[in-house]
Design a protein around this motif. Structure first.
Motif, mmCIF file in Angstrom:
data_model
loop_
_atom_site.group_PDB
_atom_site.id
_atom_site.type_symbol
_atom_site.label_atom_id
_atom_site.label_comp_id
_atom_site.label_asym_id
_atom_site.label_seq_id
_atom_site.Cartn_x
_atom_site.Cartn_y
_atom_site.Cartn_z
ATOM 1 N N PRO A 1 0.839 -1.200 0.000
ATOM 2 C CA PRO A 1 0.000 0.000 0.000
ATOM 3 C C PRO A 1 0.874 1.250 0.000
ATOM 4 O O PRO A 1 2.042 1.201 0.390
ATOM 5 C CB PRO A 1 -0.813 -0.122 1.292
ATOM 6 N N PRO A 2 0.324 2.378 -0.400
ATOM 7 C CA PRO A 2 1.117 3.602 -0.412
ATOM 8 C C PRO A 2 1.643 3.915 0.989
ATOM 9 O O PRO A 2 0.932 3.762 1.971
ATOM 10 C CB PRO A 2 0.151 4.683 -0.884
ATOM 11 N N GLY A 3 2.901 4.290 1.035
ATOM 12 C CA GLY A 3 3.511 4.692 2.299
ATOM 13 C C GLY A 3 3.902 3.560 3.225
ATOM 14 O O GLY A 3 4.308 3.815 4.355
ATOM 15 N N ALA A 4 3.809 2.313 2.776
ATOM 16 C CA ALA A 4 4.194 1.190 3.642
ATOM 17 C C ALA A 4 5.674 1.341 3.981
ATOM 18 O O ALA A 4 6.506 1.610 3.126
ATOM 19 C CB ALA A 4 3.937 -0.135 2.946
ATOM 20 N N MET A 5 5.976 1.163 5.220
ATOM 21 C CA MET A 5 7.349 1.320 5.672
ATOM 22 C C MET A 5 8.171 0.088 5.324
ATOM 23 O O MET A 5 7.684 -1.033 5.426
ATOM 24 C CB MET A 5 7.399 1.559 7.186
ATOM 25 N N ALA A 6 9.402 0.344 4.958
ATOM 26 C CA ALA A 6 10.330 -0.760 4.726
ATOM 27 C C ALA A 6 10.663 -1.392 6.061
ATOM 28 O O ALA A 6 10.677 -0.713 7.093
ATOM 29 C CB ALA A 6 11.597 -0.254 4.036
ATOM 30 N N SER A 7 10.947 -2.666 6.068
ATOM 31 C CA SER A 7 11.235 -3.368 7.325
ATOM 32 C C SER A 7 12.602 -3.032 7.875
ATOM 33 O O SER A 7 12.873 -3.239 9.037
ATOM 34 C CB SER A 7 11.087 -4.876 7.131
ATOM 35 N N THR A 8 13.491 -2.543 7.014
ATOM 36 C CA THR A 8 14.808 -2.142 7.462
ATOM 37 C C THR A 8 15.293 -0.972 6.628
ATOM 38 O O THR A 8 15.144 -0.982 5.410
ATOM 39 C CB THR A 8 15.827 -3.309 7.396
ATOM 40 N N PRO A 9 15.866 0.035 7.255
ATOM 41 C CA PRO A 9 16.315 1.176 6.486
ATOM 42 C C PRO A 9 17.648 0.960 5.782
ATOM 43 O O PRO A 9 18.079 1.787 5.013
ATOM 44 C CB PRO A 9 16.442 2.276 7.552
ATOM 45 N N ALA A 10 18.296 -0.152 6.029
ATOM 46 C CA ALA A 10 19.619 -0.401 5.454
ATOM 47 C C ALA A 10 19.529 -0.662 3.970
ATOM 48 O O ALA A 10 18.537 -1.156 3.459
ATOM 49 C CB ALA A 10 20.277 -1.591 6.148
ATOM 50 N N GLU A 11 20.592 -0.340 3.259
ATOM 51 C CA GLU A 11 20.697 -0.659 1.833
ATOM 52 C C GLU A 11 20.698 -2.170 1.676
ATOM 53 O O GLU A 11 21.307 -2.881 2.453
ATOM 54 C CB GLU A 11 22.022 -0.121 1.273
ATOM 55 N N ALA A 12 20.030 -2.656 0.671
ATOM 56 C CA ALA A 12 20.016 -4.104 0.405
ATOM 57 C C ALA A 12 21.166 -4.457 -0.505
ATOM 58 O O ALA A 12 21.590 -3.688 -1.307
ATOM 59 C CB ALA A 12 18.696 -4.500 -0.230
#
Length: 179
Positions: free
Chosen positions: A168-179
């Motif tokens: 959905p719009p604006g769903a937060m990523a589970s981790t802010p780290a670069e993949a």
């Protein structure tokens, strides 16, 4: 996954600012696909998907390319370039009240360096700004599923071959780290 289209029907090539990328992904550019790109993208798809399709007993040398040819949409597809060379492609097309992320392939030598996360993050910023849900499907057991989950996608349905995911719009990523 397609930069600059997201329902507007227009787009321009875009350079991504260096501060938004890691040292491994600095300088990437999305350019609009053209009809002449179809065969190089079909080859990229065959290369990238081969291992997962073979694992699932679904690899067919002709079909893997033809499925791309049958669904290729230059107006919704962007080519990912690094230093003037093909690094991948991504399609984002509107359908069924959402944006569909399709044909997101990175050349093997570009995988595992954060480029997929960087490109995906940029695309999701655009769909979020439009208030659009994003849908996709990924093959069962594919490592790409972890990338999508890190960026807020959740499983909507699945079968023995495909996992259908949405964000959905604006769903937060589970981790802010670069993949």
């Amino acid at each position: 996954m397609d930069a600059g289209v997201m329902g507007s029907g227009t787009r321009s090539d875009m350079a991504v600012p260096a501060q938004a990328t890691s040292a491994h992904t600095a300088g990437w550019v999305l350019r609009s696909a053209v009809a002449a790109d179809i065969e190089v993208i079909a080859e990229l798809r065959a290369t990238v998907m081969r291992v997962d399709l073979e694992r699932l007993g679904r690899y067919d040398e002709h079909r893997v390319r033809q499925r791309l040819r049958d669904s290729f949409s230059p107006q919704h597809t962007s080519i990912i370039m690094i230093d003037g060379e093909l690094a991948g492609c991504v399609t984002v097309r509107p359908a069924e009240g959402r944006q569909w992320l399709e044909h997101f392939y990175l050349a093997p030598h570009c995988q595992g360096r954060g480029l997929g996360s960087t490109v995906l993050r940029r695309l999701l910023e655009r769909t979020d700004a439009q208030g659009m849900t994003v849908g996709l499907n990924v093959l069962q057991g594919s490592a790409a599923r972890r990338l999508y989950e890190r960026h807020g996608f959740v499983v909507e349905a699945q079968d023995p071959i495909d996992v259908f995911m949405m964000r959905p719009p604006g769903a937060m990523a589970s981790t802010p780290a670069e993949a």
